[in-house]
Design a protein around this motif. Structure first.
Motif, PDB file in Angstrom:
ATOM      1  N   ALA A 232       0.856  -1.184   0.000  1.00  0.00           N
ATOM      2  CA  ALA A 232       0.000   0.000   0.000  1.00  0.00           C
ATOM      3  C   ALA A 232       0.890   1.231   0.000  1.00  0.00           C
ATOM      4  CB  ALA A 232      -0.906   0.012   1.222  1.00  0.00           C
ATOM      5  N   LEU A 233       0.609   2.161  -0.895  1.00  0.00           N
ATOM      6  CA  LEU A 233       1.314   3.446  -0.951  1.00  0.00           C
ATOM      7  C   LEU A 233       0.267   4.534  -1.100  1.00  0.00           C
ATOM      8  CD1 LEU A 233       4.225   2.806  -3.507  1.00  0.00           C
ATOM      9  CD2 LEU A 233       4.334   2.682  -1.020  1.00  0.00           C
ATOM     10  N   TYR A 294      -3.095  -2.688 -12.097  1.00  0.00           N
ATOM     11  CA  TYR A 294      -2.543  -2.741 -10.739  1.00  0.00           C
ATOM     12  C   TYR A 294      -1.637  -3.963 -10.542  1.00  0.00           C
ATOM     13  CZ  TYR A 294      -5.001   1.313  -8.915  1.00  0.00           C
ATOM     14  OH  TYR A 294      -5.410   2.595  -8.666  1.00  0.00           O
ATOM     15  N   GLN A 297       1.674  -3.051 -11.636  1.00  0.00           N
ATOM     16  CA  GLN A 297       2.402  -2.242 -10.648  1.00  0.00           C
ATOM     17  C   GLN A 297       3.001  -3.133  -9.558  1.00  0.00           C
ATOM     18  OE1 GLN A 297      -0.247   0.895  -9.382  1.00  0.00           O
ATOM     19  NE2 GLN A 297      -0.355   1.805 -11.429  1.00  0.00           N
ATOM     20  N   ALA A 301       6.982  -3.781  -8.669  1.00  0.00           N
ATOM     21  CA  ALA A 301       7.593  -3.747  -7.328  1.00  0.00           C
ATOM     22  C   ALA A 301       8.515  -4.959  -7.142  1.00  0.00           C
ATOM     23  CB  ALA A 301       6.502  -3.738  -6.255  1.00  0.00           C
ATOM     24  N   ASN A 304      11.656  -4.350  -9.362  1.00  0.00           N
ATOM     25  CA  ASN A 304      12.531  -3.313  -8.815  1.00  0.00           C
ATOM     26  C   ASN A 304      13.234  -3.778  -7.541  1.00  0.00           C
ATOM     27  OD1 ASN A 304      12.482  -1.086 -10.624  1.00  0.00           O
ATOM     28  ND2 ASN A 304      10.367  -0.667 -10.019  1.00  0.00           N
ATOM     29  N   LEU A 305      12.571  -4.586  -6.728  1.00  0.00           N
ATOM     30  CA  LEU A 305      13.171  -4.959  -5.436  1.00  0.00           C
ATOM     31  C   LEU A 305      14.058  -6.193  -5.519  1.00  0.00           C
ATOM     32  CD1 LEU A 305      10.346  -4.127  -2.879  1.00  0.00           C
ATOM     33  CD2 LEU A 305      12.379  -2.801  -3.448  1.00  0.00           C
ATOM     34  N   GLU A 331       2.479  -1.731 -17.772  1.00  0.00           N
ATOM     35  CA  GLU A 331       2.828  -1.070 -16.516  1.00  0.00           C
ATOM     36  C   GLU A 331       4.234  -1.458 -16.069  1.00  0.00           C
ATOM     37  OE1 GLU A 331       0.958   1.541 -16.215  1.00  0.00           O
ATOM     38  OE2 GLU A 331       0.718   1.284 -14.061  1.00  0.00           O
ATOM     39  N   ARG A 334       6.705   0.458 -17.985  1.00  0.00           N
ATOM     40  CA  ARG A 334       6.715   1.870 -17.616  1.00  0.00           C
ATOM     41  C   ARG A 334       7.490   2.110 -16.320  1.00  0.00           C
ATOM     42  NH1 ARG A 334       3.432   5.505 -14.616  1.00  0.00           N
ATOM     43  NH2 ARG A 334       2.074   3.882 -13.817  1.00  0.00           N
ATOM     44  N   LEU A 335       7.428   1.148 -15.381  1.00  0.00           N
ATOM     45  CA  LEU A 335       7.901   1.393 -14.017  1.00  0.00           C
ATOM     46  C   LEU A 335       9.246   0.749 -13.680  1.00  0.00           C
ATOM     47  CD1 LEU A 335       4.470   0.974 -12.205  1.00  0.00           C
ATOM     48  CD2 LEU A 335       5.752   3.111 -12.493  1.00  0.00           C
TER      49      LEU A 335
ATOM     50  N   ARG B 227      15.491  -1.183  -5.772  1.00  0.00           N
ATOM     51  CA  ARG B 227      15.118   0.158  -6.250  1.00  0.00           C
ATOM     52  C   ARG B 227      13.813   0.587  -5.581  1.00  0.00           C
ATOM     53  NH1 ARG B 227      17.102  -2.561 -10.680  1.00  0.00           N
ATOM     54  NH2 ARG B 227      14.991  -3.192 -11.288  1.00  0.00           N
ATOM     55  N   LEU B 228      13.902   0.868  -4.289  1.00  0.00           N
ATOM     56  CA  LEU B 228      12.720   1.159  -3.483  1.00  0.00           C
ATOM     57  C   LEU B 228      12.016   2.421  -3.961  1.00  0.00           C
ATOM     58  CD1 LEU B 228      11.218   0.078  -0.990  1.00  0.00           C
ATOM     59  CD2 LEU B 228      12.717   1.488   0.433  1.00  0.00           C
ATOM     60  N   HIS B 230      11.525   3.453  -6.838  1.00  0.00           N
ATOM     61  CA  HIS B 230      10.758   3.261  -8.072  1.00  0.00           C
ATOM     62  C   HIS B 230       9.354   2.722  -7.815  1.00  0.00           C
ATOM     63  CE1 HIS B 230      14.615   3.878  -9.957  1.00  0.00           C
ATOM     64  NE2 HIS B 230      14.167   3.629 -11.159  1.00  0.00           N
ATOM     65  N   LEU B 231       9.054   2.302  -6.583  1.00  0.00           N
ATOM     66  CA  LEU B 231       7.727   1.736  -6.325  1.00  0.00           C
ATOM     67  C   LEU B 231       6.648   2.776  -6.590  1.00  0.00           C
ATOM     68  CD1 LEU B 231       9.212  -0.656  -5.180  1.00  0.00           C
ATOM     69  CD2 LEU B 231       7.692  -0.634  -3.204  1.00  0.00           C
ATOM     70  N   ALA B 232       5.594   2.338  -7.279  1.00  0.00           N
ATOM     71  CA  ALA B 232       4.466   3.230  -7.557  1.00  0.00           C
ATOM     72  C   ALA B 232       3.201   2.402  -7.619  1.00  0.00           C
ATOM     73  CB  ALA B 232       4.684   3.962  -8.886  1.00  0.00           C
ATOM     74  N   LEU B 233       2.167   2.837  -6.915  1.00  0.00           N
ATOM     75  CA  LEU B 233       0.852   2.199  -6.955  1.00  0.00           C
ATOM     76  C   LEU B 233      -0.182   3.293  -7.101  1.00  0.00           C
ATOM     77  CD1 LEU B 233       0.976  -0.345  -3.946  1.00  0.00           C
ATOM     78  CD2 LEU B 233       1.428  -0.825  -6.359  1.00  0.00           C
ATOM     79  N   GLY B 234      -1.045   3.153  -8.089  1.00  0.00           N
ATOM     80  CA  GLY B 234      -2.115   4.140  -8.245  1.00  0.00           C
ATOM     81  C   GLY B 234      -2.367   4.459  -9.701  1.00  0.00           C
ATOM     82  N   PRO B 235      -3.307   5.363  -9.964  1.00  0.00           N
ATOM     83  CA  PRO B 235      -3.609   5.734 -11.347  1.00  0.00           C
ATOM     84  C   PRO B 235      -2.383   6.340 -12.027  1.00  0.00           C
ATOM     85  CG  PRO B 235      -5.230   6.658  -9.804  1.00  0.00           C
ATOM     86  CD  PRO B 235      -4.135   6.084  -8.982  1.00  0.00           C
ATOM     87  N   ALA B 236      -2.364   6.305 -13.357  1.00  0.00           N
ATOM     88  CA  ALA B 236      -1.238   6.879 -14.112  1.00  0.00           C
ATOM     89  C   ALA B 236      -0.998   8.301 -13.638  1.00  0.00           C
ATOM     90  CB  ALA B 236      -1.542   6.859 -15.603  1.00  0.00           C
ATOM     91  N   LEU B 241       7.489   6.309  -5.166  1.00  0.00           N
ATOM     92  CA  LEU B 241       7.810   6.457  -3.738  1.00  0.00           C
ATOM     93  C   LEU B 241       8.999   7.385  -3.504  1.00  0.00           C
ATOM     94  CD1 LEU B 241       7.037   5.536  -0.879  1.00  0.00           C
ATOM     95  CD2 LEU B 241       8.629   3.626  -1.149  1.00  0.00           C
ATOM     96  N   GLN B 297       5.792   3.117   4.517  1.00  0.00           N
ATOM     97  CA  GLN B 297       5.094   2.291   3.529  1.00  0.00           C
ATOM     98  C   GLN B 297       6.088   1.509   2.669  1.00  0.00           C
ATOM     99  OE1 GLN B 297       2.314   4.859   1.462  1.00  0.00           O
ATOM    100  NE2 GLN B 297       1.140   5.269   3.330  1.00  0.00           N
ATOM    101  N   GLY B 298       7.205   2.137   2.346  1.00  0.00           N
ATOM    102  CA  GLY B 298       8.261   1.425   1.615  1.00  0.00           C
ATOM    103  C   GLY B 298       8.875   0.309   2.451  1.00  0.00           C
TER     104      GLY B 298
END
Lengths: 375, 375
Positions: A232-233, A294, A297, A301, A304-305, A331, A334-335, B227-228, B230-236, B241, B297-298
């Motif tokens: 959750a972020l 989602y 995404q 994660a 990336n981790l 996604e 993109r990330l 790569r903490l 770089h974490l992203a959650l949510g709409p475009a 993070l 959160q990270g």
């Protein structure tokens, strides 16, 4: 299942032999039947060492001689193959709605696959024990010695005894001293099954059988954790990833007109989602795009981790892969900086955790720790 | 730095000896000076084996005899201790604003710590090569043989040659065949330094020297990724993070009235944030709460996915730990099932990556791979 490898332990000559037994077994599993000379040439072990090791493995009924190789120049050589007939292991997949028992022999052949529907409150320990006993009996009747049994449990199966208590109860009921009983999470065990199939040293398997979980294999070893749905972020109150990318919320969005009781049985509900998607139903396709975005995404994660070499969509995600993968892969690209981690659908179906539970005991043999055959 | 451990390699008696040399070295590193009899009793190796192994280690100048133990009943025994005087290794930390060289000897004692400010565009390869050469010369003048040099680079140092090219250029300039040159990320190397200090087999170190990164040690081994930020959650369009929990955005929020050029030098800017927080400046405290919440959160993502035993806040995060940890720990408790993973501040300062780079070569010796001393 995860062990600490930080501190070296004193070694002796038995460890050398264990390692070299593992080298021979892995060679045969990877390359199929081979002569002693071919094993020696390929592994770098001497012919005398290979003869001694294979003699030991034949004595343990893990190898057998299958005849002479005729396709080479020179004297024909005896060919050795893995012998699946003496040993077997069992995986028992515990889900809220059903129990699944699966047994394989040492060569990887499936010996049984049983399902039991359970009471609506989820499987009682007595049901689990009874199924474990019945599966072990059947495998023994087939002339196999049972090396181990693994209970595959959801990370968050509500109520009931804890995994360790369940393990002890099953172990106590099986009345066989050398039968190893272990317990691990669905996603981790499904990842073990995928690893054995794909031969990758590092992979992530995404499972939707109980929330959204990832089974992680890093540098050849399963890693604890993988609670992908808990990510959750955002400001307080932001829903966790499981609410956005989980299978249950997907069904709720796609089948909003269907009786909630019918939604609870995941496998038929997911089939219904696939059927509607194939007919072009707009609500269903929008729900799949939401889930896929989602999910991507979440996969980003993971990449990336811990940089898995490949991401495998398991069980219900695999059923819906044709709609989820394109959106998730966008996604992911993109990330993540490299953006090219492959995302594939599992071919192992809904019971990959049971399979992974069973094969994990065979993997122990493959590390050179031979079964005790003084019986 | 990560190696694949999935496939066993053929073993021989040399491997047994290597493993047992490692057992003796680790025993002495963990327990301090010990007699041969004490080593044998504690490790389970025979006294004859310990005598042979310690003889080899004395021959390699990794151990020395330090006198007789007088505090036991019975005949006094010769005491052995790690000898730091023969070998050393170097870590060279490459940051956008400065270069840091650090050398330690085999017993872990610091031999030098040098800083060089670099041109505003970031360090040129020629500067890095020159500092590496100067550090190696100084260490050799002190009578130490240089085992290795590690370049600690930010994950995303812009421009310039890639890490591998830089490594080859430095290795070529040092003109010593057995000197191992490696390259790895800041956060991973800082985690290696923390692991050596804390003796944990599994930890996460959070670094802010170049974006927001995590160095992950799992089951005793560094893992690629981390790569903490770089974490992203949510709409475009949802910020990643790193935008919420990174050090640079924190400085921008807390010191919005300060010249951006002065913000770019992170260490003094972070000190300024701490000074303002101590005076109770509301803008600064709000910025720290924002950063701490997202950082938590990270950290929760790390705990949910790979379950480190402990999380260490490194470098600039450590400087601000008294404000960040309480907020981050609350989020961590809210978002993880057990909720009790400890979060602590690093005591290793801003150059932990250089230290980790240096000690990683000593760790190689501790695995029983002795330096070649035919010279």
């Amino acid at each position: 299942m995860t062990t600490t490898r930080a501190e070296p332990q004193p070694a002796d000559f038995a460890d050398v032999r264990t390692t070299n037994l593992a080298v021979v077994l892995r060679h045969l599993r990877a390359n199929g039947p081979s002569s002693r000379a071919a094993i020696a040439a390929s592994t770098g072990l001497t012919k005398a060492t290979v003869s001694s090791l294979t003699g030991d493995l034949i004595g343990h009924r893990l190898l057998r001689e299958t005849g002479l190789s005729g396709n080479r120049i020179g004297r024909p050589a005896t060919v050795l193959a893995l012998d699946g007939s003496a040993y077997a292991s069992i995986g028992l997949q515990v889900a809220p709605d059903r129990l699944t028992a699966l047994a394989v022999d040492y060569s990887g052949e499936q010996l049984l696959l049983w399902h039991r529907a359970t009471v609506p409150a989820g499987p009682a320990p007595a049901e689990i024990v009874a199924l474990a006993q019945r599966a072990a009996s059947r495998v023994r009747q087939q002339g196999r010695h049972v090396l181990g049994l693994t209970l595959a449990v959801p990370g968050d199966l509500p109520g009931g005894p804890s995994g360790d208590e369940l393990r002890d109860r099953v172990a106590g009921s099986l009345r066989q001293k050398d039968l190893v009983v272990t317990v691990a999470g669905h996603a981790t065990l499904a990842a073990v099954a995928e690893q054995r199939r794909a031969g990758r040293s590092s992979l992530a398997l995404v499972s939707g059988t109980a929330g959204l979980s990832a089974g992680l294999i890093i540098d050849g070893h399963p890693v604890r954790g993988g609670r992908l749905g808990h990510l959750a972020l955002g400001p307080a109150g932001t829903p966790a990833l499981g609410e956005q990318a989980g299978i249950t919320p997907l069904i709720r969005r796609a089948l909003s007109d269907v009786d909630p009781a019918a939604q609870a049985d995941l496998a038929p509900a997911v089939e219904q989602v696939a059927i509607r998607a194939r007919t072009g139903d707009r609500t269903t396709l929008a729900a799949l795009r939401h889930t896929g975005g989602y999910l991507g995404q979440g996969l980003a994660a993971l990449v990336n981790l811990v940089e898995p070499e490949v991401i495998v969509l398991g069980d219900h995600y695999a059923t819906l892969a044709e709609w989820l993968i394109p959106v998730a892969a966008d996604e992911l690209a993109r990330l993540t900086p490299a953006g090219d981690t492959p995302v594939v659908a599992s071919a192992l179906g809904l019971y990959a955790a049971a399979l992974g539970g069973a094969v994990s005991h065979l993997d122990q043999v493959d590390t050179g720790r031979l079964p005790d055959n003084d019986r």
